[in-house]
Design a protein around this motif. Structure first.
Motif, PDB file in Angstrom:
ATOM      1  N   ALA B  77       0.841  -1.209   0.000  1.00 24.68           N
ATOM      2  CA  ALA B  77       0.000   0.000   0.000  1.00 24.68           C
ATOM      3  C   ALA B  77       0.872   1.252   0.000  1.00 24.68           C
ATOM      4  N   VAL B  78       1.850   1.280   0.904  1.00 30.26           N
ATOM      5  CA  VAL B  78       2.708   2.468   1.000  1.00 30.26           C
ATOM      6  C   VAL B  78       3.439   2.703  -0.319  1.00 30.26           C
ATOM      7  N   THR B  79       3.995   1.629  -0.901  1.00 32.64           N
ATOM      8  CA  THR B  79       4.787   1.789  -2.104  1.00 32.64           C
ATOM      9  C   THR B  79       3.922   2.244  -3.279  1.00 32.64           C
ATOM     10  N   VAL B  80       2.767   1.599  -3.452  1.00 28.70           N
ATOM     11  CA  VAL B  80       1.934   1.923  -4.617  1.00 28.70           C
ATOM     12  C   VAL B  80       1.389   3.353  -4.521  1.00 28.70           C
ATOM     13  N   VAL B  81       0.891   3.724  -3.345  1.00 27.41           N
ATOM     14  CA  VAL B  81       0.323   5.072  -3.215  1.00 27.41           C
ATOM     15  C   VAL B  81       1.424   6.133  -3.372  1.00 27.41           C
ATOM     16  N   SER B  82       2.580   5.913  -2.729  1.00 24.06           N
ATOM     17  CA  SER B  82       3.671   6.886  -2.860  1.00 24.06           C
ATOM     18  C   SER B  82       4.069   7.040  -4.318  1.00 24.06           C
ATOM     19  N   LEU B 140       0.159   4.643   8.011  1.00 25.19           N
ATOM     20  CA  LEU B 140       0.876   4.512   6.751  1.00 25.19           C
ATOM     21  C   LEU B 140       0.914   5.843   6.014  1.00 25.19           C
ATOM     22  N   THR B 141      -0.047   6.736   6.326  1.00 27.40           N
ATOM     23  CA  THR B 141      -0.069   8.059   5.686  1.00 27.40           C
ATOM     24  C   THR B 141       1.236   8.808   5.941  1.00 27.40           C
ATOM     25  N   ALA B 142       1.746   8.726   7.170  1.00 26.23           N
ATOM     26  CA  ALA B 142       2.989   9.419   7.501  1.00 26.23           C
ATOM     27  C   ALA B 142       4.103   8.960   6.570  1.00 26.23           C
ATOM     28  N   LEU B 143       4.190   7.647   6.358  1.00 28.75           N
ATOM     29  CA  LEU B 143       5.235   7.120   5.489  1.00 28.75           C
ATOM     30  C   LEU B 143       5.050   7.629   4.064  1.00 28.75           C
ATOM     31  N   VAL B 144       3.800   7.606   3.586  1.00 26.68           N
ATOM     32  CA  VAL B 144       3.552   8.060   2.214  1.00 26.68           C
ATOM     33  C   VAL B 144       4.015   9.505   2.037  1.00 26.68           C
ATOM     34  N   LEU B 145       3.647  10.379   2.978  1.00 29.88           N
ATOM     35  CA  LEU B 145       4.012  11.790   2.860  1.00 29.88           C
ATOM     36  C   LEU B 145       5.532  11.958   2.781  1.00 29.88           C
TER      37      LEU B 145
END
Lengths: 309, 277
Positions: B77-82, B140-145
């Motif tokens: 999730a983190v990788t794809v959204v980022s 996971l939002t924190a990681l994406v940002l």
């Protein structure tokens, strides 16, 4: 008439295109770094309030016996870590790139792809893989060494103070050798064949062609490889943490700036973490990296360009 | 001449094969031993598993004791959204900076270039403070940002160079037809830079998937671990259970291997085109 001034204004659509990237990048990259530098000039008290303290944190870091011993140790280890990468990783990378760029080499792209593969893996995984291989219990390393007649040289390299840093550096070299290999390879195949042919016709042997024609032409790429290695090495953390934990043992012999920063910021068994001292260590790391980048930009890159043209 | 070259060529191949074995051997060693019994791992570490020594007990233990599936989905999730955000807003910025001439263009380009050389990790103290204030710790939002901010500079550089190579006529023709700048970007430029997007995607994906630092700092627990952090914590606890350790390493390596098989050509092309200069 109308198009020229229209281009100089700041139309709405440009702002719309730029805004998301500018906002996210400013908020979560530039601002935290600037704020970290600001924080390094503050000290926190027991109630959590922060007071401006000027350069006090840096004085502590560089002169207080407990701090400065760790800092200089981490910096020295980091320099050794970097030196091993420069010599071994970039040396092997150059050698492999030379071989791969030979004309009409069969299977070149297969070698390239396979040798690059370890670079894709997480540093954490690579650390564990080598920990298992070098583990005296399992004995892969000793039996392999014995097979080539060097069995008596085996030692628990990752566990000894004298060898742990070298062993970890070489593990990292093993993983990342693909990057200099690829970049140097790209530079080598971009050298026009005419130049090499002309040198050969003039009677230059393969060694002279390398030394006097190809090497000078790829010096700018070697410069880029060096600065990329420098920034990556002085920012490294994962491998040491995965293999040795936050204490970078044995006896801090594998401690580099990244692990020192982590310990300072978060604390560990022997010490409570400190955001302001953490910010100070981060700022010191930033200064080290900036010094390296500036030496590269103003010293190395300029001179290289003069040579290249 | 041919005869003089051949022995040298054999030596070249010998050297390259030896290095390839050195590069792949350790990975293969982990993969083959993950499917062996504990006794066989120690007795014959270099042998392939056979009918007598084959077992999946390590995998069973890993699945029983840890949330590997969950970690994997978190990482995914983190990788794809980022990645999607980096490519989209990176392309928008790259387009604005290469296509339009306006005041501040050079300054903004340089401003983005800082991020290529200065590691965002050094801002961790403030990033954590911000995430605490925004109530984003352990999300996971924190990681994406953070990953979007980290990936943008290189993406803008690579995409910008690509957009520059697109012939001017294409967009001018569209402009004559009265197409809006947004439509030109979305239906002319984006489809044309697909190869560059693939290169940016691979370059950005690998560091995000493999990162340990930010998951460790921003989302260390509560089922929000990424696979790299999960492996790190799991192996740290079970160092002596060799079957479980080898199986969890294999589970962590496998997705990257699959990815590499599909995307290595973009990665190799990107690197050999000097995309990271």
């Amino acid at each position: 008439m109308e198009s020229a001034p229209a281009r100089l204004r700041f139309p709405l659509h440009i702002a719309v295109f730029l805004a998301p990237a500018l906002i996210v990048y400013s908020l979560f990259s530039i601002y935290p770094i600037v704020d970290t530098i600001r924080l390094s000039f503050y000290v926190g008290d027991q109630e959590g309030a922060r007071h401006f303290a000027g350069l006090a944190n840096f004085r502590t870091l560089l002169t207080d016996p407990a701090w400065s011993a760790q800092f200089w140790n981490a910096l020295r280890n980091n320099l050794i870590f970097f030196a091993i990468h420069m010599v071994v990783q970039n040396g092997i990378g150059l050698g492999l790139a030379m071989l791969l760029s030979l004309p009409h080499l069969a299977g070149g792209s297969i070698y390239r792809t396979l040798i690059f593969l370890p670079t894709m893996l997480s540093v954490v995984i690579v650390g564990f893989i080598w920990q298992l291989i070098l583990n005296p219990l399992w004995g892969i390393a000793p039996s392999l060494l014995k097979a080539v007649g060097l069995g008596s040289y085996f030692g628990p390299w990752l566990g000894q103070e004298a060898t742990a840093l070298i062993a970890i550096s070489l593990i990292s070299v093993w993983q990342f050798v693909g990057i200099p290999m690829m970049l140097i390879y790209a530079a080598l195949i971009n050298i026009p064949d005419d130049l090499l042919d002309a040198a050969t016709v003039d009677g230059a042997g393969p060694f002279s062609v390398f030394w006097f024609v190809r090497l000078p032409l790829i010096l700018p790429t070697l410069g880029v490889v060096s600065i990329l290695t420098f920034v990556a090495n002085f920012n490294a953390f994962d491998l040491i943490y995965a293999v040795k934990g936050a204490l970078a043992g044995p006896n801090f012999s594998t401690d580099i700036l990244g692990t020192f920063f982590y310990r300072t910021f978060f604390g560990y068994q022997l010490q409570v973490g400190s955001p302001t001292m953490g910010a100070t260590v981060a700022t010191a790391m930033l200064v080290v990296i900036l010094i390296g980048v500036l030496i590269y930009l103003f010293g190395v890159q300029r001179r290289l360009q003069r040579h290249a043209f | 001449m041919n005869r003089a070259i051949r022995p040298a060529r054999v030596l070249v191949h010998l050297a390259l094969i030896l290095y390839t074995v050195l590069a792949l051997g350790p990975i293969l060693l982990i993969l083959i031993n993950a499917f062996k019994t504990r006794r066989a791992i120690f007795a014959d570490p270099l042998g392939f598993p056979d009918a007598r020594t084959f077992t999946t007990i390590g995998f069973d233990q890993v699945f029983a004791k840890s949330d590997f599936g969950l970690y994997f989905l978190n990482s995914l999730a983190v990788t794809v959204v980022s990645l999607a955000l980096i490519v989209l807003i990176g392309a928008m910025a790259a387009w604005a900076l290469t296509e339009y001439r306006f005041r501040g263009n050079t300054i903004i380009s340089l401003y983005f270039a800082i991020g290529i050389m200065v590691p965002i990790r050094l801002g961790s103290v403030s990033i954590l403070r911000m995430m605490v204030e925004l109530n984003l710790v352990n999300t996971l939002t924190a990681l994406v940002l953070v990953y979007v901010a980290q990936g943008l500079p290189l993406a803008i550089l690579i995409l910008g160079e690509f957009i520059q190579q697109i012939p001017k006529d294409l967009r001018d023709a569209a402009r004559c037809d009265g197409v809006s700048e947004y439509r030109i970007f979305a239906s002319v430029i984006l489809p044309l830079i697909r190869p560059a997007i693939a290169t940016v995607a691979v370059f950005t994906m690998v560091p995000i998937w493999n990162d340990l630092w930010f998951p460790l700092i921003l989302s260390p627990g509560d089922g929000k671990q990424t696979i790299t952090l999960g492996v790190q914590q799991f192996i740290g606890q079970y160092v002596t259970d060799w079957n479980a350790v080898l199986a969890s390493l294999t589970l962590a390596i496998a997705p990257v291997l699959v990815l590499y098989v599909f995307f290595s050509r973009y990665l190799v092309r990107g690197l050999t085109a000097g995309a990271v200069k």
